[in-house]
Enzyme design. Structure first.
Site, mmCIF file in Angstrom:
data_model
loop_
_atom_site.group_PDB
_atom_site.id
_atom_site.type_symbol
_atom_site.label_atom_id
_atom_site.label_comp_id
_atom_site.label_asym_id
_atom_site.label_seq_id
_atom_site.Cartn_x
_atom_site.Cartn_y
_atom_site.Cartn_z
ATOM 1 N N SER A 1 -1.085 -15.272 2.339
ATOM 2 C CA SER A 1 -0.578 -14.348 1.320
ATOM 3 C C SER A 1 -0.586 -12.876 1.699
ATOM 4 C CB SER A 1 -1.350 -14.536 0.014
ATOM 5 O OG SER A 1 -1.071 -15.796 -0.539
ATOM 6 N N SER B 1 1.430 -14.531 -1.546
ATOM 7 C CA SER B 1 1.392 -14.162 -2.946
ATOM 8 C C SER B 1 1.373 -12.655 -3.156
ATOM 9 C CB SER B 1 0.139 -14.762 -3.586
ATOM 10 O OG SER B 1 -1.046 -14.177 -3.052
ATOM 11 N N LYS C 1 -3.431 -4.848 -4.907
ATOM 12 C CA LYS C 1 -2.951 -6.090 -5.515
ATOM 13 C C LYS C 1 -3.658 -6.316 -6.846
ATOM 14 C CE LYS C 1 -2.255 -10.968 -4.194
ATOM 15 N NZ LYS C 1 -2.398 -11.930 -3.073
#
Length: 471
Positions: free
Chosen positions: A182, A158, A85
Site C-alpha cells: 500500500s 491503499s 494518511k
C-alpha cells in the site's frame, strides 16, 4: 505528455523547499499558503484529501517561522508542509481510516509518527484518503482519488491519496502504510518514491491497523533523499508500541553514499512468468542502468514469492477480522464489499488453517533471509503490470493472472518484513509511470535509500511531473 517545469514551487523536492525556508528565501507561512491555495484549486478534481487542516497548518507555519527567527532550527522538516494518511491519529482532526463507521472519530492524541513529524517542525496540511480500512477497495460512499497523470489510470491502493497528493504537488511528502503493497503500489502508479521500512522500524502506535503483523508505516516523497529525511524523523523505538524495534537508527539523509558496489539479484524466470511486457522491458532498462553504474546484476531464484502472495489474503483476513471484531458483523451493512469480504475470509478460517499459514510464512521468511545473505538487493517491479487502468483493475478479484502480477512483487515483502524502496523507472506509451523496487535485508534502510539515491542521480524519472490539469 507535457511535463510541468521542475522549478515550480509546488514540485520542488522536500530538501529543496527546506533549504529555501532555512535561508529565509521563503517563509513557512508563504509556502504553506501557496500549498493550501493549490489544494483549493486542484482538490475538487483529484479528491486526495479526506480533511484539509488549513487553520492548524497556518498556526504551525507561523510557529516554525518564529522559531527560525530566533535561530532555533529543528532540522530538514522545519516548516515544510506534509500530509498524512487518514489512518494516523491526529488530535486536531478526525481519523476515519477510509471508513464511514469511523468517519467522526476524533482521537485525543496524535499517532507517534504524527507527533514525531510535528516535533521535527513539519507543517501538517491534512489527512489523505485511503481505501476502506487500508484494504483494496474504496468505500462505495466515499470518493476515490484520481491519478494526476491520467484520469483513467489506477491511483493505487491503499495509500491512494498519499500517492496522488505527492505526485500532484499538493504536499512535499506524505506518510503511507503498507500491508500488502500500500506504499509501493500507489507510489508506482503515481510516479513517486515510496519507502517501506523493516517491520518494527517505525512505530504503529495510533495507527488504525489492517493486519498488525503485516502493517508498515513509511514515507512517500519525490526522491530517495527526501524519503531519508522523513524516515529520520519517524524511525526508532517507541515505548507506546512494544513491537517497535530496539535496533539503532541512523542519520539516513547524511549517509546516501554507497559504501560498496551493490550485488543485485534478479529472478528472470519469475518476471517472465508473472509480469507483463511493459514491466519486463522497464526492468531490463533498469538493469542496463545499474550495469552502467558498475553494479553487478546476477540471476537468482526468489523461491516462494508466488506462494507467499497467494497465502497473504488469508493471513491478512484473519488479523483484519480481529481488528474489526467490535463492528463486524454487528454493523456489517455499513462496510463496503472488499473489506467485508476480507473479514469473512478471516472469520471462516480455523486455528489449524492459521497454524499452517504461520508455518509457511516462517519458512518463506527464512528462505528470503538466506537469499539476502547472498546478495545486497533484490530487484522487483513496483507493480507487475505496467500502469494498469481503472477498468483493468476492476478484474483484480476475478483474474488470477492479474492478481499474481499485482501482489507477487509486494505482498511477500510484507510477509517477511524486509525494507524496500520503489522508484520511478520508466513510462508507458500513454505517458504514465512505471516503477522499479529494491528490496534489502532486515534493517538495511540505509542501503535501499543509498541505492535509490544513486539510481536517481543517474536517471531523471523522479524529476518529471504530471501536467497541471488547469492547463
Amino acid at each position: 505528455m507535457t511535463m510541468a517545469a521542475p522549478t515550480d514551487l509546488h514540485f520542488l523536492q522536500l530538501h529543496e523547499i527546506s533549504h529555501l525556508i532555512r535561508t529565509r528565501t521563503l517563509s513557512s507561512r508563504e509556502v504553506t499558503e501557496a500549498m493550501l491555495a493549490r489544494i483549493d484549486d486542484l482538490e475538487p478534481g483529484l479528491r486526495a484529501f479526506a480533511t484539509v487542516m488549513a487553520e492548524s497548518a497556518l498556526v504551525e507555519a507561523d510557529r516554525a517561522d518564529a522559531l527560525a527567527a530566533r535561530g532555533d532550527w529543528l532540522g530538514d522538516l522545519h516548516g515544510v508542509p506534509l500530509a498524512v494518511k487518514d489512518l494516523a491519529n491526529t488530535h486536531d482532526a478526525p481519523t476515519g481510516a477510509g471508513t464511514t463507521i469511523h468517519a467522526d472519530f476524533r482521537p485525543e492524541t496524535d499517532a507517534t509518527v504524527v507527533a514525531r513529524l510535528r516535533r521535527a517542525g513539519a507543517v501538517i496540511l491534512g489527512k489523505l484518503r485511503l481505501t476502506e480500512g487500508a484494504f483494496t477497495g474504496h468505500h462505495p460512499d466515499l470518493p476515490t482519488p484520481v491519478n494526476p497523470w491520467d484520469t483513467a489510470t489506477w491511483s493505487g491502493v491503499s495509500s491512494s491519496g498519499s500517492g496522488v497528493a505527492t505526485a500532484a504537488g499538493l504536499c512535499f511528502g506524505s506518510l503511507g502504510s503498507d500491508t500488502g503493497g500500500s506504499i509501493r503500489l500507489p507510489s508506482a502508479a503515481n510516479g513517486v518514491t515510496g519507502l517501506k521500512p523493516t517491520w518494527g522500524r517505525v512505530s504503529r502506535h495510533g495507527i488504525f491497523g489492517l493486519a498488525p503483523s503485516l502493517d508498515h508505516i513509511g514515507p512517500m516523497t519525490r526522491s530517495a533523499r527526501d524519503a531519508a529525511i522523513v524516515l529520520e524523523a519517524i524511525a526508532g523505538h517507541d515505548r507506546l508500541d512494544p513491537t517497535s524495534s530496539l535496533e539503532p537508527t541512523a542519520e539516513y539523509s547524511r549517509a546516501l553514499r554507497l559504501s560498496s558496489t551493490p550485488l543485485v539479484g534478479f529472478d528472470r524466470e519469475l518476471a517472465h512468468a508473472h509480469f507483463d511486457e511493459a514491466t519486463n522491458a522497464m526492468l531490463e532498462t533498469t538493469i542496463e542502468t545499474l550495469s552502467d553504474l558498475g553494479w553487478r546484476v546476477v540471476d537468482v531464484t526468489a523461491a516462494g514469492l508466488a506462494q507467499a502472495a497467494e497465502e497473504w489474503t488469508a493471513l491478512c483476513g484473519i488479523e483484519t477480522a480481529g481488528v474489526h471484531a467490535e463492528t463486524f458483523p454487528a454493523r456489517a451493512e455499513e462496510y463496503g464489499p472488499d473489506l467485508s469480504g476480507l473479514i469473512e475470509i478471516g472469520r471462516g478460517l480455523s486455528a489449524v488453517d492459521y497454524h499452517r499459514l504461520l508455518e509457511s510464512r516462517r519458512a518463506f521468511t527464512g528462505r528470503m533471509r538466506e537469499l539476502m545473505d547472498d546478495i545486497d538487493l533484490l530487484l522487483l517491479p513496483g507493480i507487475g503490470v505496467g500502469s494498469p487502468t481503472i477498468e483493468q483493475m476492476g478484474e483484480l478479484g476475478t483474474d488470477p493472472k492479474l492478481f499474481r502480477a499485482v501482489t507477487i512483487p509486494t505482498a511477500p515483502i510484507d510477509s517477511c518484513g524486509m525494507p524496500s524502496i520503489t522508484l520511478p523507472a520508466g513510462w508507458t506509451e500513454r505517458g504514465t509511470p512505471l516503477a522499479a523496487q529494491f528490496v534489502a535485508g532486515d534493517f538495511k534502510e540505509q542501503l535501499v535509500l543509498a541505492a535509490g539515491h544513486a539510481f536517481q542521480q543517474a536517471t531523471d524519472f523522479h524529476t518529471r511531473h504530471p501536467q497541471d490539469p488547469r492547463g
